[in-house]
Design an enzyme around this catalytic site. Structure first.
Site, PDB file in Angstrom:
ATOM      1  N   CYS A  54       0.857  -1.186   0.000  1.00 17.01           N
ATOM      2  CA  CYS A  54       0.000   0.000   0.000  1.00 17.01           C
ATOM      3  C   CYS A  54       0.894   1.237   0.000  1.00 17.01           C
ATOM      4  CB  CYS A  54      -0.901  -0.008   1.237  1.00 17.01           C
ATOM      5  SG  CYS A  54      -1.886   1.493   1.434  1.00 17.01           S
ATOM      6  N   CYS A  57       0.518   3.213   3.497  1.00 13.29           N
ATOM      7  CA  CYS A  57       1.059   2.779   4.788  1.00 13.29           C
ATOM      8  C   CYS A  57       2.135   1.703   4.694  1.00 13.29           C
ATOM      9  CB  CYS A  57      -0.072   2.273   5.683  1.00 13.29           C
ATOM     10  SG  CYS A  57      -0.799   0.714   5.133  1.00 13.29           S
ATOM     11  N   CYS A 103      -7.267  -0.978   1.752  1.00 14.10           N
ATOM     12  CA  CYS A 103      -6.207  -1.510   2.612  1.00 14.10           C
ATOM     13  C   CYS A 103      -6.785  -1.658   4.007  1.00 14.10           C
ATOM     14  CB  CYS A 103      -5.025  -0.555   2.620  1.00 14.10           C
ATOM     15  SG  CYS A 103      -3.733  -1.006   3.802  1.00 14.10           S
ATOM     16  N   CYS A 106      -4.863   0.812   6.700  1.00 14.76           N
ATOM     17  CA  CYS A 106      -5.020   2.276   6.765  1.00 14.76           C
ATOM     18  C   CYS A 106      -6.324   2.787   6.145  1.00 14.76           C
ATOM     19  CB  CYS A 106      -3.829   2.981   6.124  1.00 14.76           C
ATOM     20  SG  CYS A 106      -3.735   2.840   4.329  1.00 14.76           S
ATOM     21  N   CYS A 128      -9.017  -5.296  -9.495  1.00 13.12           N
ATOM     22  CA  CYS A 128      -8.629  -4.231 -10.408  1.00 13.12           C
ATOM     23  C   CYS A 128      -8.123  -3.083  -9.538  1.00 13.12           C
ATOM     24  CB  CYS A 128      -9.844  -3.822 -11.234  1.00 13.12           C
ATOM     25  SG  CYS A 128      -9.493  -2.597 -12.487  1.00 13.12           S
TER      26      CYS A 128
END
Length: 139
Positions: A54, A57, A103, A106, A128
């Site tokens: 991510c 984070c 995510c 976060c 996607c």
């Protein structure tokens, strides 16, 4: 980002910190649930073996071994690294029912997951994902 959940995340920054840490385009996608232009991410066809994290984070989200060419304009994966790495939110913003992927660490918007599109993958799923939401760490 529109709050579709009241969940508290392990990484929970004030909005001004997110704006300082992310570019305007990253902020738009990750924190406002935007979408990058199709075919704009180098990650769509990047053959590098590694883990996709991510961008917000650093949480490990996807492995390159689960990435496939869906020819849709965005990096596509058939499975997250582990189910607890992402969360799913019902998204009806465009007048249709979709499943948003965030995510789990976060709450940043990553993209959407689609099922039943007929891809020859083990899960029949297509995550996607906006390439701008990811950082690739090579093995």
């Amino acid at each position: 980002m529109s709050d579709k959940t009241d969940k508290t995340y392990a990484v929970n920054r004030p909005d001004d910190e997110w704006r300082e840490e992310l570019s305007a385009a990253e902020y738009h996608v990750l924190r406002q649930a935007g979408t990058e232009r199709p075919f704009s991410s180098d990650y769509e066809h990047d053959p590098t073996v590694g883990v996709y994290r991510c961008r917000g984070c650093g949480a490990e989200l996807f492995r390159s071994e689960t990435k496939f060419d869906a020819q849709c304009g965005w990096p596509s994966f058939y499975s997250p690294l582990a189910e607890d790495r992402v969360e799913y939110i019902e998204d009806t913003a465009l007048g249709m029912k979709r499943t948003e992927v965030r995510c789990a660490n976060c709450g940043s918007h990553l993209g959407h997951v689609f099922q039943g599109e007929g891809f020859a993958t083990p899960t029949d799923l297509r995550y996607c994902i906006n390439g701008i939401a990811l950082d690739l760490q090579a093995d």
